[in-house]
Structures are given as C-alpha cells and as structure tokens.
Design a protein around this motif. Structure first.
Motif, PDB file in Angstrom:
ATOM      1  N   ALA A  79       0.857  -1.185   0.000  1.00 10.49           N
ATOM      2  CA  ALA A  79       0.000   0.000   0.000  1.00 10.49           C
ATOM      3  C   ALA A  79       0.896   1.238   0.000  1.00 10.49           C
ATOM      4  O   ALA A  79       1.911   1.280   0.711  1.00 10.49           O
ATOM      5  CB  ALA A  79      -0.919   0.014   1.218  1.00 10.49           C
ATOM      6  N   ARG A  80       0.521   2.248  -0.805  1.00 11.17           N
ATOM      7  CA  ARG A  80       1.315   3.479  -0.892  1.00 11.17           C
ATOM      8  C   ARG A  80       0.390   4.687  -0.857  1.00 11.17           C
ATOM      9  O   ARG A  80      -0.633   4.721  -1.529  1.00 11.17           O
ATOM     10  CB  ARG A  80       2.144   3.503  -2.180  1.00 11.17           C
ATOM     11  CG  ARG A  80       2.898   4.816  -2.393  1.00 11.17           C
ATOM     12  CD  ARG A  80       3.678   4.829  -3.698  1.00 11.17           C
ATOM     13  NE  ARG A  80       4.803   3.905  -3.684  1.00 11.17           N
ATOM     14  CZ  ARG A  80       5.872   4.008  -4.489  1.00 11.17           C
ATOM     15  NH1 ARG A  80       5.943   5.010  -5.364  1.00 11.17           N
ATOM     16  NH2 ARG A  80       6.843   3.135  -4.435  1.00 11.17           N
ATOM     17  N   PHE A  81       0.796   5.685  -0.066  1.00 10.55           N
ATOM     18  CA  PHE A  81       0.076   6.960  -0.036  1.00 10.55           C
ATOM     19  C   PHE A  81       1.027   8.066  -0.468  1.00 10.55           C
ATOM     20  O   PHE A  81       2.122   8.209   0.074  1.00 10.55           O
ATOM     21  CB  PHE A  81      -0.474   7.260   1.355  1.00 10.55           C
ATOM     22  CG  PHE A  81      -1.273   8.539   1.406  1.00 10.55           C
ATOM     23  CD1 PHE A  81      -2.532   8.613   0.828  1.00 10.55           C
ATOM     24  CD2 PHE A  81      -0.752   9.669   2.015  1.00 10.55           C
ATOM     25  CE1 PHE A  81      -3.264   9.789   0.859  1.00 10.55           C
ATOM     26  CE2 PHE A  81      -1.477  10.861   2.056  1.00 10.55           C
ATOM     27  CZ  PHE A  81      -2.737  10.911   1.473  1.00 10.55           C
ATOM     28  N   THR A  82       0.574   8.866  -1.445  1.00 10.95           N
ATOM     29  CA  THR A  82       1.369   9.954  -2.005  1.00 10.95           C
ATOM     30  C   THR A  82       0.630  11.269  -1.826  1.00 10.95           C
ATOM     31  O   THR A  82      -0.589  11.342  -2.030  1.00 10.95           O
ATOM     32  CB  THR A  82       1.623   9.727  -3.506  1.00 10.95           C
ATOM     33  OG1 THR A  82       2.240   8.452  -3.695  1.00 10.95           O
ATOM     34  CG2 THR A  82       2.517  10.806  -4.080  1.00 10.95           C
ATOM     35  N   SER A  83       1.343  12.301  -1.442  1.00 14.33           N
ATOM     36  CA  SER A  83       0.731  13.623  -1.314  1.00 14.33           C
ATOM     37  C   SER A  83       1.678  14.656  -1.915  1.00 14.33           C
ATOM     38  O   SER A  83       2.865  14.385  -2.123  1.00 14.33           O
ATOM     39  CB  SER A  83       0.454  13.962   0.155  1.00 14.33           C
ATOM     40  OG  SER A  83       1.663  13.977   0.902  1.00 14.33           O
ATOM     41  N   GLY A  84       1.142  15.843  -2.196  1.00 17.19           N
ATOM     42  CA  GLY A  84       1.991  16.866  -2.766  1.00 17.19           C
ATOM     43  C   GLY A  84       1.288  18.198  -2.884  1.00 17.19           C
ATOM     44  O   GLY A  84       0.060  18.285  -2.808  1.00 17.19           O
ATOM     45  N   ALA A  85       2.082  19.233  -3.083  1.00 19.25           N
ATOM     46  CA  ALA A  85       1.562  20.585  -3.274  1.00 19.25           C
ATOM     47  C   ALA A  85       1.492  20.906  -4.757  1.00 19.25           C
ATOM     48  O   ALA A  85       2.264  20.383  -5.560  1.00 19.25           O
ATOM     49  CB  ALA A  85       2.465  21.585  -2.563  1.00 19.25           C
ATOM     50  N   ASP A  86       0.551  21.766  -5.132  1.00 19.94           N
ATOM     51  CA  ASP A  86       0.375  22.185  -6.520  1.00 19.94           C
ATOM     52  C   ASP A  86       1.433  23.240  -6.858  1.00 19.94           C
ATOM     53  O   ASP A  86       1.498  24.291  -6.219  1.00 19.94           O
ATOM     54  CB  ASP A  86      -1.031  22.740  -6.708  1.00 19.94           C
ATOM     55  CG  ASP A  86      -1.376  22.965  -8.174  1.00 19.94           C
ATOM     56  OD1 ASP A  86      -0.491  22.797  -9.023  1.00 19.94           O
ATOM     57  OD2 ASP A  86      -2.545  23.280  -8.462  1.00 19.94           O
ATOM     58  N   LEU A  87       2.245  22.970  -7.874  1.00 19.80           N
ATOM     59  CA  LEU A  87       3.319  23.882  -8.252  1.00 19.80           C
ATOM     60  C   LEU A  87       2.951  24.795  -9.411  1.00 19.80           C
ATOM     61  O   LEU A  87       3.789  25.558  -9.893  1.00 19.80           O
ATOM     62  CB  LEU A  87       4.575  23.076  -8.636  1.00 19.80           C
ATOM     63  CG  LEU A  87       5.119  22.112  -7.580  1.00 19.80           C
ATOM     64  CD1 LEU A  87       6.390  21.449  -8.094  1.00 19.80           C
ATOM     65  CD2 LEU A  87       5.380  22.828  -6.271  1.00 19.80           C
ATOM     66  N   ARG A  88       1.701  24.775  -9.851  1.00 22.81           N
ATOM     67  CA  ARG A  88       1.303  25.600 -10.994  1.00 22.81           C
ATOM     68  C   ARG A  88       1.261  27.085 -10.631  1.00 22.81           C
ATOM     69  O   ARG A  88       1.015  27.459  -9.484  1.00 22.81           O
ATOM     70  CB  ARG A  88      -0.073  25.181 -11.499  1.00 22.81           C
ATOM     71  CG  ARG A  88      -0.141  23.787 -12.075  1.00 22.81           C
ATOM     72  CD  ARG A  88      -1.563  23.448 -12.469  1.00 22.81           C
ATOM     73  NE  ARG A  88      -2.474  23.553 -11.330  1.00 22.81           N
ATOM     74  CZ  ARG A  88      -3.806  23.560 -11.428  1.00 22.81           C
ATOM     75  NH1 ARG A  88      -4.381  23.484 -12.606  1.00 22.81           N
ATOM     76  NH2 ARG A  88      -4.549  23.642 -10.350  1.00 22.81           N
ATOM     77  N   SER A  89       1.454  27.898 -11.653  1.00 26.02           N
ATOM     78  CA  SER A  89       1.308  29.344 -11.472  1.00 26.02           C
ATOM     79  C   SER A  89      -0.172  29.705 -11.449  1.00 26.02           C
ATOM     80  O   SER A  89      -1.028  28.915 -11.849  1.00 26.02           O
ATOM     81  CB  SER A  89       2.004  30.092 -12.612  1.00 26.02           C
ATOM     82  OG  SER A  89       1.354  29.821 -13.846  1.00 26.02           O
ATOM     83  N   ASP A  90      -0.483  30.903 -10.970  1.00 30.04           N
ATOM     84  CA  ASP A  90      -1.878  31.371 -10.950  1.00 30.04           C
ATOM     85  C   ASP A  90      -2.464  31.405 -12.358  1.00 30.04           C
ATOM     86  O   ASP A  90      -3.649  31.110 -12.555  1.00 30.04           O
ATOM     87  CB  ASP A  90      -1.953  32.769 -10.324  1.00 30.04           C
ATOM     88  CG  ASP A  90      -1.620  32.757  -8.844  1.00 30.04           C
ATOM     89  OD1 ASP A  90      -1.733  31.674  -8.228  1.00 30.04           O
ATOM     90  OD2 ASP A  90      -1.247  33.812  -8.306  1.00 30.04           O
ATOM     91  N   GLU A  91      -1.630  31.735 -13.338  1.00 29.92           N
ATOM     92  CA  GLU A  91      -2.085  31.779 -14.731  1.00 29.92           C
ATOM     93  C   GLU A  91      -2.527  30.391 -15.200  1.00 29.92           C
ATOM     94  O   GLU A  91      -3.544  30.249 -15.881  1.00 29.92           O
ATOM     95  CB  GLU A  91      -0.966  32.304 -15.626  1.00 29.92           C
ATOM     96  CG  GLU A  91      -1.342  32.362 -17.112  1.00 29.92           C
ATOM     97  CD  GLU A  91      -0.187  32.795 -17.987  1.00 29.92           C
ATOM     98  OE1 GLU A  91      -0.336  32.757 -19.228  1.00 29.92           O
ATOM     99  OE2 GLU A  91       0.873  33.150 -17.435  1.00 29.92           O
ATOM    100  N   GLN A  92      -1.743  29.368 -14.841  1.00 32.03           N
ATOM    101  CA  GLN A  92      -2.082  28.004 -15.235  1.00 32.03           C
ATOM    102  C   GLN A  92      -3.359  27.521 -14.542  1.00 32.03           C
ATOM    103  O   GLN A  92      -4.166  26.809 -15.138  1.00 32.03           O
ATOM    104  CB  GLN A  92      -0.930  27.062 -14.896  1.00 32.03           C
ATOM    105  CG  GLN A  92       0.269  27.191 -15.808  1.00 32.03           C
ATOM    106  CD  GLN A  92      -0.010  26.659 -17.205  1.00 32.03           C
ATOM    107  OE1 GLN A  92      -0.350  25.498 -17.389  1.00 32.03           O
ATOM    108  NE2 GLN A  92       0.126  27.525 -18.195  1.00 32.03           N
ATOM    109  N   VAL A  93      -3.548  27.909 -13.301  1.00 34.43           N
ATOM    110  CA  VAL A  93      -4.764  27.536 -12.569  1.00 34.43           C
ATOM    111  C   VAL A  93      -5.992  28.130 -13.249  1.00 34.43           C
ATOM    112  O   VAL A  93      -7.009  27.452 -13.450  1.00 34.43           O
ATOM    113  CB  VAL A  93      -4.682  28.003 -11.103  1.00 34.43           C
ATOM    114  CG1 VAL A  93      -6.019  27.780 -10.390  1.00 34.43           C
ATOM    115  CG2 VAL A  93      -3.571  27.274 -10.376  1.00 34.43           C
TER     116      VAL A  93
END
Length: 253
Positions: A220-234
């Motif tokens: 079993a694996r759990f992965t997490s992370g923060a969004d690295l996109r710019s505001d323009e990409q969002v």
C-alpha cells in the motif's frame, strides 16, 4: 531367456520413461508458471478518481519479457463524460542492469476523452509510453511518461495530453519505504486547437510512504503533494487543486 530379458528390459524402460514424464511434467509446469507475473492495483487520486490497474509479463529470456497492461479509468473529475474510458496496451520489458528495467509500451484508448466525441468509440486514440523501474536492496524508484493522442473520428477537435511522473525512495526496512514523488498532467492541444492552448491540469511534488509484505505480494502506498502551478495556469485550466493526493493498494502475483 534372451527374449524374456528383452521384454523385461523393455517394460522397465517404459516404466522409467513414464516416471520421468510424471516427475518432469510438474517441473515443466512450474517453470512455465514462473515465467508469468502480474501486478494488480486499486488507485484513487484527486484528478482521475478511482481506477483499477493491472500489468502482466511473460518472460521470453533471462533479460526480456512480453508485457501487457490495462487501466479501467472511472472518469475522475470529468465524471461519465469520458465515455467509460479504457486503456489497454502491450510492450516489451528489458532488464538493462541489476535492479533496473526499461519497458516501452503502446496502448489503445477507447472512450470519448481524446477523440472529443460525445459518445464512446473503440480505438479513439493511442498512448505510446515508457516506464523505467528501479528496485534494489535499499532503493526504489520509477519514471513514467505517456503521450495520449486522440484520433479524428468526425469531431472537429481532438484532445492530446502529456502525463509523466518520477519518484525515488529509500527502503528503511523490507516492510517500510518512503521517498519523493513528482507528477504532471498537461493538455497539449489537438486538432484545430490554437497554438497557445496548452496548460497544466496539475504539477504536484511531495512525499510518499509505502508498506509492503517483506515476502512479496501485498503493498500500500500513499502519495501527497503541493500544486506547483502558477496562478495563470490555474485560471487557464479552470481547476483549483491546492494539493495532490493518491492512494494505491495492490498485490503482486
């Protein structure tokens, strides 16, 4: 006397041959079985939703194997509008060094995501992809890159995507490992799309933890992370995903 001895010898030889067949048959079957392996996982992430995945291989030599895989995409963020999206492919695996393998494959897409149709169609697109795996005594990792290309089935606009990830980790014990995971999904355009149409659905970077049976099998694996996109990409993607998370549970046969 000689004739009798010959008959006895023939019967003995036949009995020995029969014993050899009976003994060797399970061994041959076992050898045949050892050439086949399969991994089955259940996955859930913030974009694709819930999707089962399987990957199988059949050894052709000490360092090569025929491979096949399938992904039963559930629709994720797009719900049912993807047309019961399904991916199935084949390829070849090459063990290029101790604990390192390279697996190029090509998949067939069926559904309505890449074709842009409102109804699902068989063979709506293809996805050439490459996986590089690392599995050593103390380290593990994987690099995947796939390009999803939609075919024109009468719809004026198709959809193409680039999906990749890279992760690496350390095996603290045979039971527990942890590492870092980077993943990106990018819309790259399609038929009749403007030159500046490309944008990122997500670019995530963060840690993962994994628990596995030391004897092989379940994990079993759990992965997490923060969004690295710019505001323009969002804004361009019209998706707000301040964080990324993915859960995988599987079994290796």
């Amino acid at each position: 006397m000689k004739n009798r001895f010959t008959k006895v010898l023939a019967k003995a030889s036949a009995l020995v041959a029969l014993c050899l067949v009976l003994v060797s048959a399970p061994a041959l079957a076992q050898e045949e079985d050892s050439r086949f392996s399969m991994d089955v996982t259940l996955n859930s992430d913030i974009f694709f939703g819930f999707y089962p995945f399987f990957a199988g291989s059949y050894s052709l030599s000490q360092n090569t194997a025929f491979t096949f895989y399938g992904i039963l995409w559930s629709g994720g963020a797009a719900g049912g509008s993807w047309g019961n999206w399904t991916e199935f492919g084949v390829g070849m695996n090459f063990d290029v060094a101790d604990g390192i393998n390279i697996n190029p494959q090509i998949g067939l897409l069926s559904g309505s995501l890449t074709s842009g149709l409102g109804t699902p169609v068989l063979g709506e697109g293809i996805v050439p992809n490459l996986t590089i795996g690392l599995d050593k005594a103390k380290t593990e990792g994987e690099i995947y890159i796939g390009y999803y290309h939609g075919f024109d089935h009468g719809n004026p606009s198709t959809n193409n995507y680039l999906h990749y990830w890279a992760n690496t980790g350390y095996k603290f014990t045979p039971f527990f490992s942890a590492g870092l995971h980077l993943e990106q999904l990018r819309y790259t355009g399609g038929n009749n799309a403007p030159s500046d149409a490309a944008y990122d659905y997500y670019v995530a970077l963060g840690p993962y933890v994994q628990f596995a049976d030391p004897n092989g099998g379940a994990f079993a694996r759990f992965t997490s992370g923060a969004d690295l996109r710019s505001d323009e990409q969002v804004i361009k993607s019209n998706t707000k995903q301040p964080s990324f998370f993915k859960l995988t549970v599987g079994y290796s046969f």
